[in-house]
Design an enzyme around this catalytic site. Structure first.
Site, PDB file in Angstrom:
ATOM      1  N   HIS A 175       7.448 -33.229   4.225  1.00  0.00           N
ATOM      2  CA  HIS A 175       8.064 -34.343   3.711  1.00  0.00           C
ATOM      3  C   HIS A 175       8.616 -35.547   4.620  1.00  0.00           C
ATOM      4  O   HIS A 175       9.215 -35.170   5.741  1.00  0.00           O
ATOM      5  CB  HIS A 175       9.371 -33.757   2.903  1.00  0.00           C
ATOM      6  N   TYR A 186      18.624 -35.619  -4.010  1.00  0.00           N
ATOM      7  CA  TYR A 186      20.128 -35.197  -4.241  1.00  0.00           C
ATOM      8  C   TYR A 186      20.826 -36.351  -5.087  1.00  0.00           C
ATOM      9  O   TYR A 186      20.817 -37.527  -4.885  1.00  0.00           O
ATOM     10  CB  TYR A 186      20.723 -35.343  -2.624  1.00  0.00           C
ATOM     11  N   PRO A 215      25.106 -25.417   1.724  1.00  0.00           N
ATOM     12  CA  PRO A 215      23.474 -25.838   1.597  1.00  0.00           C
ATOM     13  C   PRO A 215      22.954 -27.022   1.584  1.00  0.00           C
ATOM     14  O   PRO A 215      22.092 -27.253   1.610  1.00  0.00           O
ATOM     15  CB  PRO A 215      22.899 -24.733   0.674  1.00  0.00           C
TER      16      PRO A 215
HETATM   17  P1  FAS Z   1      20.577 -13.285   6.077  1.00  0.00           P
HETATM   18  O1  FAS Z   1      21.860 -13.048   5.097  1.00  0.00           O
HETATM   19  O2  FAS Z   1      19.283 -14.105   5.691  1.00  0.00           O
HETATM   20  O3  FAS Z   1      20.114 -11.673   6.442  1.00  0.00           O
HETATM   21  C1  FAS Z   1      20.789 -10.846   6.696  1.00  0.00           C
HETATM   22  C2  FAS Z   1      20.251  -9.475   6.521  1.00  0.00           C
HETATM   23  O4  FAS Z   1      20.944  -8.550   7.015  1.00  0.00           O
HETATM   24  C3  FAS Z   1      19.938  -9.289   4.993  1.00  0.00           C
HETATM   25  O5  FAS Z   1      18.554  -8.840   4.821  1.00  0.00           O
HETATM   26  C4  FAS Z   1      20.851  -7.945   4.733  1.00  0.00           C
HETATM   27  O6  FAS Z   1      20.236  -7.152   3.604  1.00  0.00           O
HETATM   28  C5  FAS Z   1      21.158  -7.266   6.036  1.00  0.00           C
HETATM   29  N1  FAS Z   1      22.258  -6.505   5.960  1.00  0.00           N
HETATM   30  C6  FAS Z   1      23.448  -6.845   5.836  1.00  0.00           C
HETATM   31  N2  FAS Z   1      23.998  -6.056   6.118  1.00  0.00           N
HETATM   32  C7  FAS Z   1      23.547  -4.954   6.795  1.00  0.00           C
HETATM   33  C8  FAS Z   1      23.968  -3.685   7.073  1.00  0.00           C
HETATM   34  N3  FAS Z   1      25.264  -3.334   7.132  1.00  0.00           N
HETATM   35  N4  FAS Z   1      23.063  -2.896   7.739  1.00  0.00           N
HETATM   36  C9  FAS Z   1      21.842  -3.287   7.725  1.00  0.00           C
HETATM   37  N5  FAS Z   1      21.221  -4.599   7.254  1.00  0.00           N
HETATM   38  C10 FAS Z   1      22.151  -5.384   6.597  1.00  0.00           C
HETATM   39  N6  FAS Z   1      20.355 -22.099   3.038  1.00  0.00           N
HETATM   40  C11 FAS Z   1      19.891 -23.065   3.080  1.00  0.00           C
HETATM   41  O7  FAS Z   1      19.715 -23.944   4.155  1.00  0.00           O
HETATM   42  N7  FAS Z   1      19.281 -23.494   1.765  1.00  0.00           N
HETATM   43  C12 FAS Z   1      19.605 -22.816   0.521  1.00  0.00           C
HETATM   44  O8  FAS Z   1      19.304 -22.931  -0.564  1.00  0.00           O
HETATM   45  C13 FAS Z   1      20.278 -21.467   0.958  1.00  0.00           C
HETATM   46  N8  FAS Z   1      20.511 -20.818  -0.457  1.00  0.00           N
HETATM   47  C14 FAS Z   1      21.420 -19.433  -0.060  1.00  0.00           C
HETATM   48  C15 FAS Z   1      21.646 -18.771  -1.267  1.00  0.00           C
HETATM   49  C16 FAS Z   1      22.299 -17.516  -1.014  1.00  0.00           C
HETATM   50  C17 FAS Z   1      22.591 -16.647  -2.212  1.00  0.00           C
HETATM   51  C18 FAS Z   1      22.762 -17.260   0.232  1.00  0.00           C
HETATM   52  C19 FAS Z   1      23.587 -16.165   0.791  1.00  0.00           C
HETATM   53  C20 FAS Z   1      22.386 -18.006   1.341  1.00  0.00           C
HETATM   54  C21 FAS Z   1      21.772 -19.125   1.289  1.00  0.00           C
HETATM   55  N9  FAS Z   1      21.369 -20.082   2.353  1.00  0.00           N
HETATM   56  C22 FAS Z   1      20.822 -21.281   2.285  1.00  0.00           C
HETATM   57  C23 FAS Z   1      21.674 -19.687   3.577  1.00  0.00           C
HETATM   58  C24 FAS Z   1      20.442 -18.703   4.025  1.00  0.00           C
HETATM   59  O9  FAS Z   1      19.282 -19.192   4.097  1.00  0.00           O
HETATM   60  C25 FAS Z   1      21.025 -18.159   5.255  1.00  0.00           C
HETATM   61  O10 FAS Z   1      21.348 -19.326   6.287  1.00  0.00           O
HETATM   62  C26 FAS Z   1      20.013 -17.402   5.947  1.00  0.00           C
HETATM   63  O11 FAS Z   1      19.784 -16.351   5.251  1.00  0.00           O
HETATM   64  C27 FAS Z   1      20.524 -16.789   7.413  1.00  0.00           C
HETATM   65  O12 FAS Z   1      19.457 -15.970   7.869  1.00  0.00           O
HETATM   66  P2  FAS Z   1      20.078 -14.588   8.623  1.00  0.00           P
HETATM   67  O13 FAS Z   1      21.303 -14.895   9.292  1.00  0.00           O
HETATM   68  O14 FAS Z   1      18.965 -13.773   8.882  1.00  0.00           O
HETATM   69  O15 FAS Z   1      21.144 -13.769   7.568  1.00  0.00           O
HETATM   70  C1  PHB Z   2      16.019 -25.494  -1.286  1.00  0.00           C
HETATM   71  O1  PHB Z   2      14.787 -25.894  -1.676  1.00  0.00           O
HETATM   72  O2  PHB Z   2      16.381 -24.454  -1.755  1.00  0.00           O
HETATM   73  C2  PHB Z   2      17.064 -26.402  -0.818  1.00  0.00           C
HETATM   74  C3  PHB Z   2      16.625 -27.691  -0.132  1.00  0.00           C
HETATM   75  C4  PHB Z   2      17.765 -28.474   0.212  1.00  0.00           C
HETATM   76  C5  PHB Z   2      19.075 -28.246   0.192  1.00  0.00           C
HETATM   77  C6  PHB Z   2      19.168 -26.940  -0.199  1.00  0.00           C
HETATM   78  C7  PHB Z   2      18.254 -26.136  -0.743  1.00  0.00           C
HETATM   79  O3  PHB Z   2      19.853 -28.906   0.893  1.00  0.00           O
END
Ligand code: FAS
Ligand code: PHB
Length: 391
Positions: A72, A201, A293
């Site tokens: 994009h 947005y 986000p």
């Molecule tokens: P993660 O949370 O992805 O990964 C952590 C891992 O550790 C998970 O697989 C978990 O199962 C594991 N874990 C946890 N506790 C543990 C334990 N005790 N033992 C073993 N394993 C364990 N970011 C955006 O930019 N756009 C979005 O739209 C967006 N939507 C999101 C929606 C949700 C519901 C959440 C929670 C986050 C969202 N985020 C979004 C942010 C997300 O993308 C994070 O920044 C990204 O997953 C970060 O990656 P990690 O640091 O690897 O953490």
């Molecule tokens: C998404 O595609 O999930 C998305 C894109 C932009 C954002 C947050 C989420 O700022």
């Protein structure tokens, strides 16, 4: 078991760190408390900064991303019945973002680690760490009903906001910075072609909405809701009606409806802990910081942390240097705080805050009108959105 770097969490942080360590000839074992299927199907982020795309491609796991990712060259702000396009090609020449679901990145990284003979233990239970202030830290957990442990040189806490790594650091050793927002995002994944080629947005009197996508056939949509929202109160019809209203553009196409494949509520907070290290435990990604986000920074920050941390571990194992490990937290926090600022700014500009006065609402509209009318303001938004240059 024994390894050089024990990694807790098989999200983007943990998997990318394990992959980069492997390329540097450093052993690691990843322990994950969910199943492989769960982590590969968990729908989260969608937008990759240029630096994140470059890192995945340069480290050999970007093939499918290059084939299937949607590049994009702009993003849209919609408010007051008008749409303002932020033109990355004009404002940040040569830099763009790529829409490619986080779960796809996770799939690619798991496949690469398995192909390289990497060890990822899924479905572990009762993970804990010990000895993080010694030079012989250990990860303990249960796997297949058996109590097990991994002796490590170092532990990387990549276990997200709700993991066990951050809480394992003695109380008082961390400074916590936090802002909780008085709203959340209700997100849906719909089997419907996106009505726009680029993200939109939108700020409407009734709240924020975002149109994103995962492919030419899958639309990702969000709308601002209450933080304690009851999903049961949001029928598909109600979700579509609210999205049409908030994303309406008199001159543009309506949002395409389709079967809703996934519906969920994401809370909104800004959160940082300092330092991102205690003894031989290093925190990366959501374990150390959370951004709202709105700036699409979450996963990109995780990749940026891991790039710095992998480089520091490589210097240690290659030359027994500890200076880069000592500098990791400060180096990562520089980028993290700039992303926190941008994410807070985008969130404050594009959401309705209960209790806002008439002045607040008019000032907020003036902020959007200023961005729409200023190349300088649009350049600032663009350079933060595509990702600030790496230090
Ligand atoms: P993660 O949370 O992805 O990964 C952590 C891992 O550790 C998970 O697989 C978990 O199962 C594991 N874990 C946890 N506790 C543990 C334990 N005790 N033992 C073993 N394993 C364990 N970011 C955006 O930019 N756009 C979005 O739209 C967006 N939507 C999101 C929606 C949700 C519901 C959440 C929670 C986050 C969202 N985020 C979004 C942010 C997300 O993308 C994070 O920044 C990204 O997953 C970060 O990656 P990690 O640091 O690897 O953490
Ligand atoms: C998404 O595609 O999930 C998305 C894109 C932009 C954002 C947050 C989420 O700022």
């Amino acid at each position: 078991m024994r390894t050089q770097v024990g990694i807790i969490g098989a999200g983007p942080s943990g998997l990318l760190l394990s992959h980069l360590l492997h390329l540097a000839g450093i052993e690691s074992i990843v322990v994950e408390d969910r199943s492989r299927r769960y982590v590969e199907e968990r729908i989260r982020a969608g937008v990759l900064e240029q630096q994140c795309v470059d890192l995945l491609v340069e480290s050999g796991v970007g093939g499918r991303l290059l084939r299937e990712g949607l590049v994009h060259h702009g993003v849209n702000l919609r408010f007051g019945g008008r749409t303002c396009r932020i033109d990355f090609a004009r404002l940040t020449p040569g830099r763009a973002v790529t829409v490619y679901g986080q779960h796809e990145v996770v799939k690619d990284l798991i496949a690469a680690r398995i192909e390289a003979g990497g060890e990822i233990l899924f479905d572990v239970e009762d993970t804990s760490v010990e000895g993080i202030a010694t030079d012989a830290p250990r990860i303990r957990f249960r796997h297949g009903g058996q109590a097990q442990s991994i002796a490590c040189d170092f532990i990387a806490g990549c276990d997200g906001f709700h993991g066990i790594s951050r809480p394992a650091i003695p109380h008082g050793a961390l400074k916590v910075y936090e802002r909780v927002y008085p709203f959340a995002w209700l997100g849906i994944l719909a089997e419907a072609p996106p009505c726009s080629d680029e993200l939109i947005y939108a700020l409407h009197d009734d709240g924020f909405a975002l149109l994103s996508m995962r492919s030419p056939r899958i639309t990702r949509l969000y709308l601002q809701c209450r933080p304690d929202e009851d999903l049961e109160a949001w029928s598909d019809d109600r979700v579509w009606a609210e999205l049409h209203k908030r994303l309406e553009d008199r001159d543009g196409p309506r949002v395409n409806e389709g079967p809703i494949l996934q519906k969920g509520v994401t809370p909104m907070r800004s959160f940082v802990v300092e330092p991102m290290r205690h003894g031989r435990l290093y925190l990366a990604g959501d374990a150390a910081h959370i951004v709202p986000p709105t700036g699409a920074k979450g996963m990109n920050l995780a990749a940026a942390d891991v790039r710095v941390l992998a480089h520091a571990f490589a210097a240690y194992y290659r030359e027994r240097r500890t200076d880069l490990l000592d500098a990791y937290s400060a180096a990562a926090l520089g980028r993290i705080w700039k992303a926190q600022r941008f994410s807070w700014w985008m969130t404050s500009m594009l959401h309705r805050f209960d209790g806002d006065s008439a002045f607040d609402r008019r000032r907020q509209l003036a902020e959007l009108e200023y961005v729409a009318g200023s190349v300088a303001a649009q350049t600032s938004l663009a350079e933060n959105y595509v990702g600030l240059p790496l230090d």
